[in-house]
Design a protein around this motif. Structure first.
Motif, mmCIF file in Angstrom:
data_model
loop_
_atom_site.group_PDB
_atom_site.id
_atom_site.type_symbol
_atom_site.label_atom_id
_atom_site.label_comp_id
_atom_site.label_asym_id
_atom_site.label_seq_id
_atom_site.Cartn_x
_atom_site.Cartn_y
_atom_site.Cartn_z
ATOM 1 N N GLY A 171 -2.565 -7.090 -12.841
ATOM 2 C CA GLY A 171 -2.651 -6.545 -11.636
ATOM 3 C C GLY A 171 -3.148 -7.687 -10.661
ATOM 4 N N LYS A 172 -3.059 -8.897 -10.976
ATOM 5 C CA LYS A 172 -3.653 -10.161 -9.824
ATOM 6 C C LYS A 172 -2.760 -10.476 -9.032
ATOM 7 C CE LYS A 172 -7.081 -10.430 -9.452
ATOM 8 N NZ LYS A 172 -7.986 -9.477 -8.592
ATOM 9 N N PHE A 173 -1.318 -10.395 -9.315
ATOM 10 C CA PHE A 173 -0.330 -10.699 -8.567
ATOM 11 C C PHE A 173 0.867 -9.692 -8.466
ATOM 12 C CE2 PHE A 173 -2.408 -14.656 -9.651
ATOM 13 C CZ PHE A 173 -2.340 -15.427 -8.491
ATOM 14 N N ARG A 174 1.594 -9.952 -7.547
ATOM 15 C CA ARG A 174 2.992 -9.250 -7.497
ATOM 16 C C ARG A 174 4.028 -10.292 -7.354
ATOM 17 N NH1 ARG A 174 -0.039 -5.792 -3.784
ATOM 18 N NH2 ARG A 174 -0.707 -3.980 -4.802
ATOM 19 N N PRO A 175 5.061 -9.968 -7.896
ATOM 20 C CA PRO A 175 6.223 -11.401 -7.556
ATOM 21 C C PRO A 175 6.852 -10.830 -6.417
ATOM 22 C CG PRO A 175 6.915 -9.481 -9.517
ATOM 23 C CD PRO A 175 5.316 -9.386 -9.194
ATOM 24 N N VAL A 176 7.360 -11.914 -5.885
ATOM 25 C CA VAL A 176 8.085 -11.551 -4.379
ATOM 26 C C VAL A 176 9.309 -12.212 -4.604
ATOM 27 C CG1 VAL A 176 7.974 -12.193 -1.782
ATOM 28 C CG2 VAL A 176 5.873 -11.604 -3.140
ATOM 29 N N PHE A 234 0.665 -1.269 0.058
ATOM 30 C CA PHE A 234 -0.016 0.055 0.007
ATOM 31 C C PHE A 234 0.894 1.196 -0.028
ATOM 32 C CE2 PHE A 234 -1.880 3.620 2.376
ATOM 33 C CZ PHE A 234 -2.984 3.871 1.667
ATOM 34 N N ALA A 235 1.933 1.359 0.675
ATOM 35 C CA ALA A 235 2.475 2.503 1.054
ATOM 36 C C ALA A 235 3.172 3.032 -0.282
ATOM 37 C CB ALA A 235 3.713 2.368 1.913
ATOM 38 N N GLU A 236 3.876 2.113 -1.204
ATOM 39 C CA GLU A 236 4.524 2.440 -2.295
ATOM 40 C C GLU A 236 3.263 2.891 -3.506
ATOM 41 O OE1 GLU A 236 5.025 -0.260 -0.695
ATOM 42 O OE2 GLU A 236 6.892 -0.404 -0.166
ATOM 43 N N GLU A 237 2.235 1.899 -3.549
ATOM 44 C CA GLU A 237 1.195 2.350 -4.345
ATOM 45 C C GLU A 237 0.652 3.663 -4.084
ATOM 46 O OE1 GLU A 237 0.132 1.092 -7.176
ATOM 47 O OE2 GLU A 237 1.380 -0.862 -7.105
ATOM 48 N N HIS A 238 0.256 3.762 -2.817
ATOM 49 C CA HIS A 238 -0.173 5.287 -2.439
ATOM 50 C C HIS A 238 0.820 6.379 -2.731
ATOM 51 C CE1 HIS A 238 -1.165 8.454 0.447
ATOM 52 N NE2 HIS A 238 -2.515 8.281 0.154
ATOM 53 N N GLN A 239 2.017 6.306 -2.563
ATOM 54 C CA GLN A 239 2.927 7.237 -2.938
ATOM 55 C C GLN A 239 2.969 7.635 -4.292
ATOM 56 O OE1 GLN A 239 7.077 6.397 -1.776
ATOM 57 N NE2 GLN A 239 7.696 8.573 -1.925
ATOM 58 N N PHE A 290 -10.157 -3.316 -2.863
ATOM 59 C CA PHE A 290 -10.018 -3.469 -4.278
ATOM 60 C C PHE A 290 -8.358 -3.821 -4.479
ATOM 61 C CE2 PHE A 290 -13.361 -0.636 -4.283
ATOM 62 C CZ PHE A 290 -14.163 -0.886 -5.501
ATOM 63 N N GLY A 291 -7.527 -3.451 -3.623
ATOM 64 C CA GLY A 291 -5.965 -4.165 -3.736
ATOM 65 C C GLY A 291 -5.415 -3.173 -4.803
ATOM 66 N N HIS A 292 -5.950 -2.038 -5.437
ATOM 67 C CA HIS A 292 -5.365 -1.203 -6.058
ATOM 68 C C HIS A 292 -6.287 0.439 -5.974
ATOM 69 C CE1 HIS A 292 -8.838 -1.005 -8.904
ATOM 70 N NE2 HIS A 292 -8.885 -2.380 -8.793
ATOM 71 N N LEU A 293 -5.628 1.489 -6.637
ATOM 72 C CA LEU A 293 -6.316 2.704 -6.550
ATOM 73 C C LEU A 293 -6.692 3.197 -7.967
ATOM 74 C CD1 LEU A 293 -3.513 4.226 -4.194
ATOM 75 C CD2 LEU A 293 -5.806 3.163 -3.605
#
Length: 226
Positions: free
Chosen positions: A198-203, A3-8, A46-49
């Protein structure tokens, strides 16, 4: 990204496309309450903005600019979200400003917006209540597009998403290969496609760039995909 990174990133984008009073209002207006709503309510749903606009400018019935805390505009649907703190909205120390605020909310309804007032105190103490109410409010609008959403995914992609929904939020390609009986190369291809959707993020694995797991990004409409 979390969230922090996406919000920024989201805020930086909106600041980049604004100038003058619109930019100044965004820098001053998107404060603690608005961020708390986005983090504790919007993001878990939602998991996104996407399609969410902070400090969105509309004109009131007098033609004067008015900034709504948050506006969600996915296509023809328009929701105006206002975060209401106890002091200025209950004590009514400025009665003229209070009347204007109520008139603006009525005018927003006339202009086609669904106006939603969110109590600041609930964001602090019981955000799960606000989440539940928002889900009930939004789902009829989202379900109208459910067939279109489902058509964006292949059968294998839907199977992967179904497995991810049963996981603890993280899933490994090796588990997908074993469970679905699919070639590892095929799994890598489809995981890349689902990341792009937008359904996954690689870790990455700790201390390396190798991708061993993927973080599942939940959406309110996921149950409609399959």
């Amino acid at each position: 990204m979390g969230f922090a990174e996406e919000h920024q990133k989201w805020l930086a984008y909106h600041k980049k496309i604004r100038t003058g009073e619109r930019l100044d209002r965004l820098e001053r207006g998107h404060s603690h309450g608005e961020k708390m709503f986005v983090e504790r309510v919007w993001w878990p749903i939602f998991g996104h903005l996407d399609d969410l606009h902070p400090e969105y400018e509309v004109l009131d019935w007098r033609g004067r600019p008015y900034f709504v805390d948050l506006v969600w505009k996915p296509g023809q649907v328009k929701f105006a979200v206002e975060i209401k703190g106890y002091g200025p909205h209950v004590q009514h120390t400025d009665r003229t400003r209070y009347r204007q605020e109520l008139n603006r909310e009525t005018y927003l309804q006339i202009a086609g917006y669904r106006v939603v007032s969110v109590p600041y105190d609930d964001l602090e103490s019981t955000p799960e209540l606000t989440i539940s109410l928002f889900k009930s409010l939004l789902i009829p609008y989202l379900l109208k597009n459910a067939d279109g959403v489902r058509s964006q995914y292949t059968r294998l992609e839907r199977d992967i998403l179904r497995m991810a929904a049963r996981s603890n939020g993280l899933i490994r390609p090796v588990d997908l290969v074993k469970e679905l009986g699919v070639n590892p190369r095929t799994i890598r291809k489809f995981m890349k496609q689902l990341c792009e959707k937008g359904k996954f993020r690689p870790v990455p694995a700790e201390g390396s760039n190798r991708i061993c797991r993927y973080e599942y990004i939940h959406s309110l409409l996921d149950n409609e995909i399959w």
